[in-house]
Design a protein around this motif. Structure first.
Motif, PDB file in Angstrom:
ATOM      1  N   TYR A 154       0.859  -1.186   0.000  1.00 28.02           N
ATOM      2  CA  TYR A 154       0.000   0.000   0.000  1.00 28.02           C
ATOM      3  C   TYR A 154       0.895   1.236   0.000  1.00 28.02           C
ATOM      4  O   TYR A 154       1.804   1.349   0.840  1.00 28.02           O
ATOM      5  CB  TYR A 154      -0.909   0.005   1.231  1.00 28.02           C
ATOM      6  N   VAL A 155       0.651   2.141  -0.927  1.00 26.66           N
ATOM      7  CA  VAL A 155       1.455   3.361  -1.004  1.00 26.66           C
ATOM      8  C   VAL A 155       0.523   4.570  -1.004  1.00 26.66           C
ATOM      9  O   VAL A 155      -0.339   4.700  -1.887  1.00 26.66           O
ATOM     10  CB  VAL A 155       2.327   3.396  -2.271  1.00 26.66           C
ATOM     11  N   ILE A 156       0.685   5.429  -0.022  1.00 26.38           N
ATOM     12  CA  ILE A 156      -0.044   6.697  -0.007  1.00 26.38           C
ATOM     13  C   ILE A 156       0.795   7.719  -0.761  1.00 26.38           C
ATOM     14  O   ILE A 156       1.990   7.899  -0.471  1.00 26.38           O
ATOM     15  CB  ILE A 156      -0.332   7.158   1.432  1.00 26.38           C
ATOM     16  N   PHE A 157       0.173   8.377  -1.711  1.00 21.35           N
ATOM     17  CA  PHE A 157       0.914   9.258  -2.607  1.00 21.35           C
ATOM     18  C   PHE A 157       0.105  10.506  -2.934  1.00 21.35           C
ATOM     19  O   PHE A 157      -1.117  10.531  -2.796  1.00 21.35           O
ATOM     20  CB  PHE A 157       1.247   8.535  -3.915  1.00 21.35           C
ATOM     21  N   ASP A 158       0.812  11.541  -3.355  1.00 21.24           N
ATOM     22  CA  ASP A 158       0.194  12.745  -3.905  1.00 21.24           C
ATOM     23  C   ASP A 158       0.541  12.775  -5.392  1.00 21.24           C
ATOM     24  O   ASP A 158       1.703  12.566  -5.757  1.00 21.24           O
ATOM     25  CB  ASP A 158       0.738  13.991  -3.199  1.00 21.24           C
ATOM     26  N   PRO A 159      -0.433  13.010  -6.270  1.00 19.17           N
ATOM     27  CA  PRO A 159      -0.150  12.951  -7.712  1.00 19.17           C
ATOM     28  C   PRO A 159       0.864  13.977  -8.192  1.00 19.17           C
ATOM     29  O   PRO A 159       1.407  13.831  -9.289  1.00 19.17           O
ATOM     30  CB  PRO A 159      -1.519  13.180  -8.364  1.00 19.17           C
ATOM     31  N   THR A 160       1.139  15.020  -7.395  1.00 22.43           N
ATOM     32  CA  THR A 160       2.120  16.024  -7.803  1.00 22.43           C
ATOM     33  C   THR A 160       3.493  15.775  -7.196  1.00 22.43           C
ATOM     34  O   THR A 160       4.407  16.563  -7.423  1.00 22.43           O
ATOM     35  CB  THR A 160       1.651  17.436  -7.400  1.00 22.43           C
ATOM     36  N   CYS A 161       3.655  14.702  -6.441  1.00 20.57           N
ATOM     37  CA  CYS A 161       4.907  14.424  -5.736  1.00 20.57           C
ATOM     38  C   CYS A 161       5.932  13.789  -6.683  1.00 20.57           C
ATOM     39  O   CYS A 161       5.715  12.666  -7.165  1.00 20.57           O
ATOM     40  CB  CYS A 161       4.616  13.492  -4.560  1.00 20.57           C
ATOM     41  N   PRO A 162       7.067  14.441  -6.954  1.00 20.87           N
ATOM     42  CA  PRO A 162       8.080  13.880  -7.870  1.00 20.87           C
ATOM     43  C   PRO A 162       8.649  12.558  -7.369  1.00 20.87           C
ATOM     44  O   PRO A 162       8.938  11.665  -8.165  1.00 20.87           O
ATOM     45  CB  PRO A 162       9.156  14.967  -7.909  1.00 20.87           C
ATOM     46  N   LYS A 183      -1.403  -1.230  -4.128  1.00 22.16           N
ATOM     47  CA  LYS A 183      -2.619  -0.435  -4.072  1.00 22.16           C
ATOM     48  C   LYS A 183      -2.209   0.993  -3.746  1.00 22.16           C
ATOM     49  O   LYS A 183      -1.696   1.284  -2.660  1.00 22.16           O
ATOM     50  CB  LYS A 183      -3.610  -0.956  -3.033  1.00 22.16           C
ATOM     51  N   TRP A 184      -2.398   1.877  -4.702  1.00 21.27           N
ATOM     52  CA  TRP A 184      -2.030   3.282  -4.555  1.00 21.27           C
ATOM     53  C   TRP A 184      -3.197   4.037  -3.936  1.00 21.27           C
ATOM     54  O   TRP A 184      -4.310   4.039  -4.462  1.00 21.27           O
ATOM     55  CB  TRP A 184      -1.693   3.875  -5.917  1.00 21.27           C
ATOM     56  N   LEU A 185      -2.937   4.689  -2.811  1.00 24.14           N
ATOM     57  CA  LEU A 185      -3.965   5.414  -2.064  1.00 24.14           C
ATOM     58  C   LEU A 185      -3.683   6.919  -2.177  1.00 24.14           C
ATOM     59  O   LEU A 185      -2.729   7.428  -1.584  1.00 24.14           O
ATOM     60  CB  LEU A 185      -3.943   4.987  -0.592  1.00 24.14           C
ATOM     61  N   LEU A 246      -2.850   8.391   6.963  1.00 20.33           N
ATOM     62  CA  LEU A 246      -1.441   8.762   6.829  1.00 20.33           C
ATOM     63  C   LEU A 246      -0.951   9.498   8.069  1.00 20.33           C
ATOM     64  O   LEU A 246       0.070   9.141   8.676  1.00 20.33           O
ATOM     65  CB  LEU A 246      -1.253   9.639   5.586  1.00 20.33           C
ATOM     66  N   ARG A 247      -1.683  10.535   8.473  1.00 18.95           N
ATOM     67  CA  ARG A 247      -1.245  11.344   9.602  1.00 18.95           C
ATOM     68  C   ARG A 247      -1.287  10.566  10.918  1.00 18.95           C
ATOM     69  O   ARG A 247      -0.387  10.689  11.757  1.00 18.95           O
ATOM     70  CB  ARG A 247      -2.101  12.610   9.698  1.00 18.95           C
ATOM     71  N   SER A 248      -2.320   9.744  11.108  1.00 19.42           N
ATOM     72  CA  SER A 248      -2.437   9.009  12.365  1.00 19.42           C
ATOM     73  C   SER A 248      -1.350   7.953  12.484  1.00 19.42           C
ATOM     74  O   SER A 248      -0.868   7.672  13.584  1.00 19.42           O
ATOM     75  CB  SER A 248      -3.818   8.371  12.489  1.00 19.42           C
ATOM     76  N   SER A 249      -0.923   7.355  11.373  1.00 23.51           N
ATOM     77  CA  SER A 249       0.129   6.346  11.444  1.00 23.51           C
ATOM     78  C   SER A 249       1.470   6.973  11.817  1.00 23.51           C
ATOM     79  O   SER A 249       2.291   6.336  12.486  1.00 23.51           O
ATOM     80  CB  SER A 249       0.237   5.589  10.120  1.00 23.51           C
ATOM     81  N   VAL A 261       5.131  11.929   1.783  1.00 26.68           N
ATOM     82  CA  VAL A 261       4.724  11.021   0.717  1.00 26.68           C
ATOM     83  C   VAL A 261       5.922  10.825  -0.202  1.00 26.68           C
ATOM     84  O   VAL A 261       6.722  11.753  -0.368  1.00 26.68           O
ATOM     85  CB  VAL A 261       3.519  11.582  -0.086  1.00 26.68           C
ATOM     86  N   PRO A 262       6.076   9.609  -0.749  1.00 25.45           N
ATOM     87  CA  PRO A 262       5.222   8.433  -0.566  1.00 25.45           C
ATOM     88  C   PRO A 262       5.531   7.717   0.752  1.00 25.45           C
ATOM     89  O   PRO A 262       6.673   7.706   1.205  1.00 25.45           O
ATOM     90  CB  PRO A 262       5.602   7.539  -1.753  1.00 25.45           C
ATOM     91  N   THR A 263       4.499   7.137   1.345  1.00 20.86           N
ATOM     92  CA  THR A 263       4.654   6.290   2.522  1.00 20.86           C
ATOM     93  C   THR A 263       4.109   4.908   2.181  1.00 20.86           C
ATOM     94  O   THR A 263       3.031   4.796   1.594  1.00 20.86           O
ATOM     95  CB  THR A 263       3.898   6.870   3.726  1.00 20.86           C
ATOM     96  N   ALA A 264       4.871   3.885   2.538  1.00 24.37           N
ATOM     97  CA  ALA A 264       4.517   2.509   2.190  1.00 24.37           C
ATOM     98  C   ALA A 264       4.103   1.721   3.421  1.00 24.37           C
ATOM     99  O   ALA A 264       4.686   1.874   4.502  1.00 24.37           O
ATOM    100  CB  ALA A 264       5.697   1.820   1.511  1.00 24.37           C
TER     101      ALA A 264
END
Length: 293
Positions: A154-162, A183-185, A246-249, A261-264
């Motif tokens: 599982y990867v939390i990502f922002d679409p603008t993050c290089p 699974k991209w979140l 994301l923040r709570s973890s 981001v990205p955080t796996a």
């Protein structure tokens, strides 16, 4: 690189006083929900409509809410003093009993949200880590063949993050040869202005409207991201849910430092949940070595 064991959030917790990067426009209270007293601003500001209010587990209040006509109701729990909101599955850590079930209309048994996993994992839920079932209910894009929830990365990502774009490129050969499924979140946490973040939300909404997950995530990581998505309240709520997780973890793993981001997130063969910042190329080697197969 040091592995950071994670007590993965079973319930998704957000301090109401903390900073959230975006929110749905506030909606006026309807006549149907005006009868409920003390509705938390957190719920109202996100345009959610309260359908019912009930006593919740451990002194909490259960709010049955919906984002609008035609959308399924969901349950949100607030702490006794209202400073914490929880959206997700709540377990009793001593007994393993699900405490968050039975609050929705016509709910027959206190069941977890794991039923939403079937189309994503394509596998039975039996014997799967509860935290994997919980995170797999979060809205995202499956990249690769379906696998059990505790065998996905599982990867939390922002679409603008290089750096997220770079991770996506580095994962291509491993997804192609079925070594891993991701699974991209999505979240929208970057951008200098509200207009930047609105553009990102528009892209994510457009991707969610695409029928094929692999094509959608590829479009988000392309040089020309999709447009015209017009995010509705349900998409905004799902993006908030991902950001809350994301923040709570990170709050539970202070040694990781600033939220990034990205955080796996993944699970080992021993069933241990692991959380790692995924910006370092060396992290991918560790993930491929340790992820449950």
């Amino acid at each position: 690189m040091k592995q950071n064991a994670m007590s993965m959030a079973i319930a998704l917790v957000l301090s109401v006083s903390s900073s959230v990067s975006f929110a749905a426009p506030a909606a006026p209270q309807s006549a149907s929900q005006s009868k409920f007293k003390d509705i938390p601003p957190f719920i109202i500001e996100r345009g959610l409509i309260v359908l019912d209010k009930k006593p919740g587990p451990k002194g909490m209040t259960a709010w049955v809410v919906t984002s609008g006509k035609g959308t399924d109701p969901a349950v949100m729990f607030t702490s006794p003093n209202g400073d914490i909101a929880v959206a997700g599955v709540i377990w009793d850590t001593k007994t393993g009993k699900v405490l968050s079930g039975g609050y929705l209309p016509d709910a027959k048994t206190p069941a977890s949200d794991a039923s939403a996993n079937k189309s994503t994992t394509g596998a039975s839920e039996k014997g799967i880590h509860p935290a994997a079932l919980s995170i797999n209910t979060m809205r995202g894009f499956l990249d690769g063949k379906p696998r059990p929830a505790d065998q996905l990365l599982y990867v939390i990502f922002d679409p603008t993050c290089p750096v997220c774009h770079d991770l996506y490129k580095r994962l291509r050969p491993y997804v192609a040869n079925n070594s891993i499924s991701v699974k991209w979140l999505p979240v929208v946490v970057l951008g200098k202005t509200d207009a930047d973040r609105a553009k990102s939300m528009d892209s994510v909404a457009a991707a969610f409207n695409m029928k094929n997950d692999a094509a959608a995530i590829n479009a988000l990581f392309s040089d020309n991201r999709p447009t015209g998505g017009k995010p509705d309240k349900s998409i905004v709520a799902d993006l908030i849910k991902n950001e809350v997780f994301l923040r709570s973890s990170y709050k539970g793993n202070a040694e990781l430092g600033q939220v990034a981001v990205p955080t796996a997130y993944f699970f080992t063969n021993a069933g241990e949940p692991v959380l790692l910042k995924a910006g370092d190329p060396a992290v991918l080697k560790q993930i491929l070595q340790d992820i449950k197969k």
